[in-house]
Design an enzyme around this catalytic site. Structure first.
Site, short mmCIF file in Angstrom:
data_model
loop_
_atom_site.label_atom_id
_atom_site.label_comp_id
_atom_site.label_asym_id
_atom_site.label_seq_id
_atom_site.Cartn_x
_atom_site.Cartn_y
_atom_site.Cartn_z
N LYS A 73 70.95 87.45 -10.06
CA LYS A 73 71.72 88.31 -10.96
C LYS A 73 73.17 87.87 -11.03
O LYS A 73 73.88 88.23 -11.96
CB LYS A 73 71.65 89.75 -10.47
N LYS A 129 67.77 79.67 -6.63
CA LYS A 129 67.05 80.93 -6.79
C LYS A 129 67.52 81.66 -8.06
O LYS A 129 68.71 81.63 -8.36
CB LYS A 129 67.34 81.78 -5.55
N LYS A 164 77.63 85.58 4.33
CA LYS A 164 78.36 86.55 3.51
C LYS A 164 79.80 86.71 3.97
O LYS A 164 80.70 86.90 3.17
CB LYS A 164 77.66 87.91 3.53
#
Ligand code: TRP
Length: 342
Positions: free
Chosen positions: A205, A202, A119
């Site tokens: 969203k 995966k 991240k």
């Protein structure tokens, strides 16, 4: 075995960062409901808004997403009477214990977290301090309940190992047996829901293509359309799970079918062996609409009544604090904070 014996208690959390998908439903919410209904554990489920703000969140959107996530929990079958359902910031003991854990965990441990590295990327200088400390807050979420079992996805495994390390170091440093060494309940890769456009990614969203995912807010038409348009290969379905090994899109659709119908992949294969997708997809679409459309309808209904959602969350926070306040007080006392002596 850990002493003293800890009450069997499940804790898990989901970030209210928007956009619940079929992946959240099958990978998390549906299992949360099963654990709740088994009745062998207390179940505590949390909207982790303090975790969400480790990256920027627009305040209005965060509020909306928190309420929508709460609606998603309830519409999926989490019963706020049977489970404790609340948002993290409403229970201050999470952040309070996290501070203590910031002082237990080592910089080196945190720096090895792969999620941090992914991240923060090359721009770690510019990441928030909260993002670096994220796993210590997560450990606090779990341990402030003395939770014994934590259902999470595979990607959270390292954070759970860190939680065990923090509990063990605290117990060791203060010569107590206060925090349990929590058991991860890891969802297998087989139940991971993949993108409908690319079986190697995966379902997410944040994928730019809305057709790649089924949102928990999608209505019956959208659900059916996305499944009909899902990417597949031209071969008929094989007669065993092994036959799906190199066919990620086919395997994903079969996994979704198995999960929604509560069958094993082998049972599904026995049913559908030799079928073309022209037949299988409408079957899957019907099943998905049957299981998911009532959830999106119920979410929409709940979202109409914000006051009701807020009441449920407030009541959940109150029940949560009955557990967390005494555990935090004891932790403070162990650490040597004046005013915390029982
Ligand atoms: N980090 C988890 C995730 O992104 C969310 C989370 C926060 C969590 N605190 C938790 C999960 C405690 C389980 C237990 O999925």
């Amino acid at each position: 075995m850990t002493e003293p014996a800890f009450t069997p208690r499940v804790f898990s959390g989901i970030q209210p960062s928007g956009g619940l998908t079929l992946g959240n439903y099958l990978g998390a919410l549906k299992r949360f409901v099963t654990m709740q209904d088994e009745g062998s554990h207390e179940t505590v489920y949390c909207m982790v808004d303090l975790h969400a703000i480790t990256v920027w969140q627009d305040p209005e959107t965060l509020r909306r997403n928190t309420r929508e996530l709460c609606a998603g929990f309830i519409a999926s079958g989490v019963d706020p009477e049977k489970s404790i359902l609340f948002n993290q910031s409403a229970v201050p003991e999470h952040a309070q214990l996290a501070w203590i854990f910031n002082c237990v965990a080592r910089m080196g441990w945190m720096g090895r977290m792969t999620q941090w590295k992914d991240k923060a990327g090359k721009n770690a200088e510019n990441a928030s301090l909260g993002l670096f400390g994220y796993p210590a807050l997560m450990a606090a979420d779990i341990l402030v309940y003395h939770a014994t079992h934590v259902p999470v996805g595979e990607d959270q495994k390292q954070h759970l190992e860190l939680t065990r390390d923090i509990a063990a170091k605290f117990n060791h440093d203060y010569k107590v047996d206060f925090f349990p060494i929590t058991e991860p309940v890891i969802e297998g890769a087989a139940t991971r829901v993949m993108s409908l456009r690319d079986g190697s990614k995966k379902m997410s969203k944040s994928d730019p293509s809305d057709a790649s995912r089924i949102n928990m807010t999608d209505d019956a038409d959208a659900i059916a359309r996305k499944i009909r348009k899902a990417k597949t290969d031209p071969e008929p379905l094989p007669d065993s799970a092994e036959g799906l090994a190199d066919r990620p899109e086919a395997r994903n659709l079969v996994n979704i079918y198995a999960s929604l119908s509560e069958k094993t992949v082998d049972q599904v294969m026995a049913e559908v062996a030799g079928q073309q997708f022209g037949l299988f997809k409408p079957m899957l679409a019907d099943l998905a609409v049957e299981k998911l459309a009532p959830i999106s309808t119920e979410m929409a209904r709940l979202m109409e009544d914000q006051a009701e959602i807020d009441k449920i969350l407030a009541r959940g926070a109150e029940r949560a604090r009955e557990i967390t306040a005494p555990i935090l007080a004891k932790a403070y006392e162990i650490v040597g904070m004046v005013g915390a002596e029982g």
